[in-house]
Motif scaffolding. Structure first.
Motif, PDB file in Angstrom:
ATOM      1  N   ALA A   1       0.799  -1.226   0.000  1.00  0.00           N
ATOM      2  CA  ALA A   1       0.000   0.000   0.000  1.00  0.00           C
ATOM      3  C   ALA A   1       0.833   1.277   0.000  1.00  0.00           C
ATOM      4  CB  ALA A   1      -0.951   0.001   1.188  1.00  0.00           C
ATOM      5  N   GLU A   2       1.894   1.335   0.778  1.00  0.00           N
ATOM      6  CA  GLU A   2       2.675   2.572   0.842  1.00  0.00           C
ATOM      7  C   GLU A   2       3.374   2.868  -0.482  1.00  0.00           C
ATOM      8  OE1 GLU A   2       4.054   3.740   5.134  1.00  0.00           O
ATOM      9  OE2 GLU A   2       4.677   1.672   4.702  1.00  0.00           O
ATOM     10  N   ARG A   3       3.976   1.858  -1.074  1.00  0.00           N
ATOM     11  CA  ARG A   3       4.653   2.066  -2.361  1.00  0.00           C
ATOM     12  C   ARG A   3       3.632   2.442  -3.434  1.00  0.00           C
ATOM     13  NH1 ARG A   3       7.090  -1.886  -6.323  1.00  0.00           N
ATOM     14  NH2 ARG A   3       6.262  -3.481  -4.938  1.00  0.00           N
ATOM     15  N   CYS A   4       2.496   1.776  -3.438  1.00  0.00           N
ATOM     16  CA  CYS A   4       1.436   2.079  -4.394  1.00  0.00           C
ATOM     17  C   CYS A   4       0.965   3.516  -4.245  1.00  0.00           C
ATOM     18  CB  CYS A   4       0.277   1.106  -4.186  1.00  0.00           C
ATOM     19  SG  CYS A   4      -1.143   1.424  -5.238  1.00  0.00           S
ATOM     20  N   ASN A   5       0.656   3.911  -3.012  1.00  0.00           N
ATOM     21  CA  ASN A   5       0.167   5.265  -2.770  1.00  0.00           C
ATOM     22  C   ASN A   5       1.209   6.305  -3.146  1.00  0.00           C
ATOM     23  OD1 ASN A   5      -0.213   7.698  -0.646  1.00  0.00           O
ATOM     24  ND2 ASN A   5      -2.169   6.873  -1.344  1.00  0.00           N
ATOM     25  N   GLN A   6       2.483   6.000  -2.917  1.00  0.00           N
ATOM     26  CA  GLN A   6       3.546   6.949  -3.264  1.00  0.00           C
ATOM     27  C   GLN A   6       3.555   7.228  -4.765  1.00  0.00           C
ATOM     28  OE1 GLN A   6       5.354   8.627  -1.107  1.00  0.00           O
ATOM     29  NE2 GLN A   6       6.495   9.717  -2.659  1.00  0.00           N
ATOM     30  N   ALA A   7       3.368   6.203  -5.570  1.00  0.00           N
ATOM     31  CA  ALA A   7       3.335   6.387  -7.022  1.00  0.00           C
ATOM     32  C   ALA A   7       2.208   7.323  -7.438  1.00  0.00           C
ATOM     33  CB  ALA A   7       3.181   5.034  -7.715  1.00  0.00           C
ATOM     34  N   PHE A   8       1.019   7.097  -6.897  1.00  0.00           N
ATOM     35  CA  PHE A   8      -0.126   7.942  -7.227  1.00  0.00           C
ATOM     36  C   PHE A   8       0.085   9.368  -6.710  1.00  0.00           C
ATOM     37  CE2 PHE A   8      -2.072   3.874  -7.977  1.00  0.00           C
ATOM     38  CZ  PHE A   8      -3.042   4.112  -8.932  1.00  0.00           C
ATOM     39  N   THR A   9       0.685   9.495  -5.526  1.00  0.00           N
ATOM     40  CA  THR A   9       0.950  10.820  -4.954  1.00  0.00           C
ATOM     41  C   THR A   9       1.922  11.608  -5.817  1.00  0.00           C
ATOM     42  OG1 THR A   9       0.510  10.008  -2.723  1.00  0.00           O
ATOM     43  CG2 THR A   9       1.794  12.028  -2.902  1.00  0.00           C
TER      44      THR A   9
END
Length: 120
Positions: free
Chosen positions: A16-24
């Motif tokens: 989740a953190e890596r995924c969210n970082q990409a979108f951010t």
């Protein structure tokens, strides 16, 4: 003229953190005026389907649905062709503004002059 940014996200809720970082990063670059192309690959391909980004929850993070909305409105969001096929997705399954394309299009985007590519 702002530089172009291609962001490829290869994970979903399982990271989740890596995924969210990409979108951010994609949304922030879009808001800063960059030409942004966000590629959804692997488990991230599911976020191209309506309702899936809305289900994603990460404490203290901007909702994924908001982030993808910014990129769809001001940039491009693409689901990998092979990733879509493996998950039984077709263009009609995707949220408005999201398309399906393959490796040739991705390669063309990242090899263009003035482009920065990042992979999460």
């Amino acid at each position: 003229m702002a530089r172009s940014l291609v962001v490829k996200v290869t994970c979903g809720s399982e990271d989740a953190e890596r995924c969210n970082q990409a979108f951010t990063v994609a949304a922030a670059a879009t808001a800063a005026g960059a030409d942004v192309s966000l590629w959804l690959t692997g488990e991230a391909a599911w976020f191209g389907v309506p309702g899936r980004a809305e289900e994603f929850v990460l404490e203290h993070a901007t909702p994924l649905a908001d982030l993808i909305g910014v990129v769809v409105a001001n940039g491009r969001v693409t689901v990998c062709t092979q990733c879509a096929v493996r998950r039984g997705m077709v263009e009609g399954d995707l949220r408005e503004g999201v398309t399906i394309a393959g490796a040739a299009v991705f390669a063309e985007e990242i090899l263009a002059d003035g482009v920065q590519a990042v992979v999460y």
